[in-house]
Write an enzyme that holds these catalytic residues in place. Sequence first.
Site, PDB file in Angstrom:
ATOM      1  N   SER A  38       1.007  -1.328  -0.123  1.00 56.91           N
ATOM      2  CA  SER A  38       0.117  -0.033  -0.175  1.00 56.91           C
ATOM      3  C   SER A  38       0.968   1.310   0.116  1.00 56.91           C
ATOM      4  CB  SER A  38      -0.852   0.007   1.297  1.00 56.91           C
ATOM      5  OG  SER A  38      -1.608   1.238   1.599  1.00 56.91           O
ATOM      6  N   TYR A  76      -1.162  -1.165  10.303  1.00 56.08           N
ATOM      7  CA  TYR A  76      -1.245  -1.473   8.649  1.00 56.08           C
ATOM      8  C   TYR A  76      -0.120  -0.720   7.956  1.00 56.08           C
ATOM      9  CZ  TYR A  76      -3.195  -1.793   3.924  1.00 56.08           C
ATOM     10  OH  TYR A  76      -3.428  -2.139   2.681  1.00 56.08           O
ATOM     11  N   SER A 100       3.128  -2.520   9.015  1.00 57.35           N
ATOM     12  CA  SER A 100       3.188  -3.751   8.649  1.00 57.35           C
ATOM     13  C   SER A 100       3.473  -3.887   6.940  1.00 57.35           C
ATOM     14  CB  SER A 100       2.084  -4.793   8.963  1.00 57.35           C
ATOM     15  OG  SER A 100       0.911  -4.112   8.248  1.00 57.35           O
ATOM     16  N   LYS A 101       2.946  -2.888   6.366  1.00 59.22           N
ATOM     17  CA  LYS A 101       3.042  -3.010   4.883  1.00 59.22           C
ATOM     18  C   LYS A 101       4.800  -2.307   4.514  1.00 59.22           C
ATOM     19  CE  LYS A 101      -0.704  -4.379   3.156  1.00 59.22           C
ATOM     20  NZ  LYS A 101      -0.861  -5.727   2.468  1.00 59.22           N
ATOM     21  N   THR A 143     -13.582  -2.283  -3.242  1.00 54.78           N
ATOM     22  CA  THR A 143     -13.558  -3.561  -3.357  1.00 54.78           C
ATOM     23  C   THR A 143     -14.725  -4.103  -2.518  1.00 54.78           C
ATOM     24  OG1 THR A 143     -12.054  -4.195  -1.398  1.00 54.78           O
ATOM     25  CG2 THR A 143     -11.139  -3.753  -3.672  1.00 54.78           C
TER      26      THR A 143
END
Length: 301
Positions: free
Chosen positions: A155, A168, A171-172, A203
């Site tokens: 991301s 997030y 971790s990315k 999505t």
Amino acid sequence: MPDDGLKPGHTFCERAFVGRVFGVTGGAKGIGAAIVAQLLHCGASVLAMDRDANALSVLASHHTSCADRLLCQLLDVADGASVEKAITLCTDHFGRIDGWVNNAMCNPGCPFEDSTEEQFYQAWQVNTLAAWRSAKLLLPHFKKNRRGSIVNVSSITAHQTTFEQAAYTSSKAGLEGLTRALAVELAEHHIRVNAVALGYVLTYSSLPPCDQWDDFSRLEAEVVREINTASAPWPQAAVAEDIAEPIVFLLSDASRMMTGTTLAVDGGLSVDLRPIGDPRRLGVGHKIAAIRRQISELAHG
């Protein structure tokens, strides 16, 4: 509409991946389902893995014309034994494996002061450690074939983050570091490791599985409106198929000299300076986070 469920106009020909076998985690919905569809369209055999059994059944029903090339497996990527079992099932069934897409993701989406160690651990387990684990398990098969391609779905928040994304984002960022390290170390075995860094993508995540469709439709429309406001310079947010084709490109021989690369697939969002003081952007991150919290409450409340 063709059985593969994609929009007209494919980048790759229908026989580009004949004889090749690929695994896709989080493969039953959204971006994962679009990747599976594109690979099947190109002639590949696919192991689609997901922890949603119902979604896997729906996926299989969408591809009945190529059922002999689609293997669906219930899987939690945080469970190493399940991943090992899935890879063995794939190689026993199809005889080989040529590539892998780490698409499954976890985003706790929680304000830092309210976040827990468990949330951070879960994000790192799914987004980072799962990619390391699958690479370890795939390595003997790729070395035997003298080829392999891994694509990690990252991301742009790995580089420029926003509200409520500490778990997030970290971790990315770790995932992209892992991508580069594995690319260097595995190149001698003709194994390529790349990543795609996504911006906003519309999505299934904006439509959780429950019956309150009127509320969901209203909230989905609001998310779309806010995301399109925030997605300049490109005037539209991406859909799943827009992400699938760059990933399929990285799996293909067309990208054979690319490894350790992270492609930004974000409509130019990561190179646009207008978020700084742009009235259209101010508060958009907060609005999107608030709407997503409402959607999550409807789904789980």
